[in-house]
Design a protein around this motif. Structure first.
Motif, PDB file in Angstrom:
ATOM      1  N   ARG A  22       2.253  -9.412  -8.209  1.00 45.72           N
ATOM      2  CA  ARG A  22       1.573  -9.108  -9.203  1.00 45.72           C
ATOM      3  C   ARG A  22       0.093  -8.807  -8.461  1.00 45.72           C
ATOM      4  O   ARG A  22      -0.564  -7.968  -8.902  1.00 45.72           O
ATOM      5  N   TRP A  23      -0.227  -9.775  -7.878  1.00 40.41           N
ATOM      6  CA  TRP A  23      -1.635  -9.864  -6.992  1.00 40.41           C
ATOM      7  C   TRP A  23      -1.684  -8.653  -6.159  1.00 40.41           C
ATOM      8  O   TRP A  23      -2.810  -7.784  -6.197  1.00 40.41           O
ATOM      9  N   ILE A  24      -0.898  -8.143  -5.522  1.00 39.88           N
ATOM     10  CA  ILE A  24      -0.659  -6.969  -4.389  1.00 39.88           C
ATOM     11  C   ILE A  24      -0.760  -5.740  -5.390  1.00 39.88           C
ATOM     12  O   ILE A  24      -1.710  -4.808  -4.936  1.00 39.88           O
ATOM     13  N   ARG A  25      -0.122  -5.728  -6.264  1.00 37.70           N
ATOM     14  CA  ARG A  25      -0.015  -4.641  -7.191  1.00 37.70           C
ATOM     15  C   ARG A  25      -1.400  -4.311  -7.886  1.00 37.70           C
ATOM     16  O   ARG A  25      -1.966  -3.207  -8.018  1.00 37.70           O
ATOM     17  N   ARG A  26      -2.045  -5.402  -8.394  1.00 33.59           N
ATOM     18  CA  ARG A  26      -3.387  -5.122  -8.954  1.00 33.59           C
ATOM     19  C   ARG A  26      -4.453  -4.698  -7.848  1.00 33.59           C
ATOM     20  O   ARG A  26      -5.086  -4.007  -8.232  1.00 33.59           O
ATOM     21  N   ILE A  76      -6.800  -3.224  -0.946  1.00 34.88           N
ATOM     22  CA  ILE A  76      -6.242  -3.521   0.285  1.00 34.88           C
ATOM     23  C   ILE A  76      -5.969  -2.248   1.194  1.00 34.88           C
ATOM     24  O   ILE A  76      -6.087  -2.289   2.387  1.00 34.88           O
ATOM     25  N   ALA A  77      -5.731  -1.174   0.363  1.00 39.06           N
ATOM     26  CA  ALA A  77      -5.433  -0.054   1.387  1.00 39.06           C
ATOM     27  C   ALA A  77      -6.799   0.702   1.736  1.00 39.06           C
ATOM     28  O   ALA A  77      -6.810   0.936   3.030  1.00 39.06           O
ATOM     29  N   GLY A  78      -8.038   0.451   0.983  1.00 39.51           N
ATOM     30  CA  GLY A  78      -9.030   0.630   1.608  1.00 39.51           C
ATOM     31  C   GLY A  78      -9.761  -0.237   2.490  1.00 39.51           C
ATOM     32  O   GLY A  78     -10.196   0.308   3.746  1.00 39.51           O
ATOM     33  N   MET A 124       9.418 -11.091 -11.084  1.00 36.83           N
ATOM     34  CA  MET A 124       8.195 -10.857 -10.267  1.00 36.83           C
ATOM     35  C   MET A 124       7.095 -11.978 -10.020  1.00 36.83           C
ATOM     36  O   MET A 124       6.873 -12.560 -10.759  1.00 36.83           O
ATOM     37  N   THR A 125       7.070 -12.288  -8.657  1.00 32.63           N
ATOM     38  CA  THR A 125       6.096 -13.356  -8.325  1.00 32.63           C
ATOM     39  C   THR A 125       4.828 -12.978  -8.507  1.00 32.63           C
ATOM     40  O   THR A 125       4.334 -11.815  -8.584  1.00 32.63           O
ATOM     41  N   ALA A 126       3.819 -14.023  -8.285  1.00 31.62           N
ATOM     42  CA  ALA A 126       2.423 -14.033  -8.548  1.00 31.62           C
ATOM     43  C   ALA A 126       1.935 -13.039  -7.465  1.00 31.62           C
ATOM     44  O   ALA A 126       1.068 -12.440  -7.503  1.00 31.62           O
TER      45      ALA A 126
END
Length: 265
Positions: free
Chosen positions: A6-10, A15-17, A1-3
């Motif tokens: 991981r940043w998008i998942r956190r 981001i959705a908001g 898993m790329t950085a």
């Protein structure tokens, strides 16, 4: 898993908001931008050149400001009427037990659940059978009727969350029923009343379907916008829309600042 993954998942919720907020605000940004446009023809759909003519003369289109003032007048009176009636109904439903209470609770939610076109046609049929002339008063009555449910819902939720011991404490301190209501009950219920009033004003000012069925020859601002869109939308409509959006944002900011100040005090 790329950085990056991981940043998008956190930060997926953030981001959705932000994406949802941008999606909601984008139409208002388009209206703002095209309020400074100077179209070559009647339709203000393509950017031509920058101009402030519409801002310096917002009433330059015939009947625009007349329809706007009429919509504001109807919205103000509909807000007052629905807020007063809705607040009394909310207190009655939250504080008292009576035989028709379940039926009234069900009827209150009908205007919110019912399609607007059904309510509009029903009201128009009622006014026709009664021989009432369509115009300002039929619009006002219709707006009060469909705004009433929203006020009752907002105020009732606030009243039901109130601690009855506060009122009992005021009575123990020899406060009269009127003093208890004005100094304890009403200030606590005020946020719900204000929320219902603001919602009523926005719904009344913005309504088109119910108004169109019950207006007769009277033209409100939404009806003017709908009619002008078929002939060519003037830039002044974008100016009015931008101004209304700015006022709404300003009201929200003032409310947030006032709430933050109360928390600090």
């Amino acid at each position: 898993m790329t950085a990056l993954t991981r940043w998008i998942r956190r930060n997926l919720v953030i981001i959705a908001g932000i994406g949802t907020l941008a999606y909601l605000i984008l139409p208002n940004v388009v209206v703002l931008v095209f309020s400074f446009n100077k179209p070559n023809g009647r339709f203000n759909y393509e950017w031509q050149r920058f101009s402030t003519d519409a801002w310096t003369d917002p009433c330059g289109v015939a009947d625009l400001c007349g329809s706007l003032s009429l919509s504001l007048k109807i919205a103000v009176w509909a807000t007052i009427g629905s807020t007063v009636l809705g607040t009394m109904i909310a207190f009655a439903l939250a504080r008292y037990r009576f035989r028709a209470r379940p039926a009234v609770n069900s009827l209150i939610f009908l205007p919110m659940a019912m399609p607007e076109v059904v309510m509009a046609a029903s009201l128009a049929t009622l006014f026709l059978n009664m021989g009432v002339d369509f115009g300002f008063w039929t619009i006002l009555i219709a707006h009060i009727m469909f705004c009433l449910s929203f006020v009752v819902t907002a105020v009732k939720a606030r009243v039901m969350s109130m601690d009855p011991r506060l009122e009992q404490a005021a009575q123990d301190l020899y406060a009269s029923p009127a003093q208890t209501f004005l100094r304890v009950t009403l200030p606590i219920a005020a946020p719900g009343i204000a929320a219902g009033a603001l919602l009523s004003f926005a719904l009344s000012f913005d309504d088109f379907i119910i108004t169109n069925f019950n207006a007769g020859s009277t033209v409100t601002f939404p009806m003017f916008v709908w009619g002008s869109a078929q002939r060519g939308t003037p830039v002044q409509i974008n100016v009015i829309g931008t101004a209304m959006f700015a006022v709404a944002v300003l009201c929200v900011l003032v409310g947030q600042l006032a709430g933050a100040r109360r928390k600090r005090s």
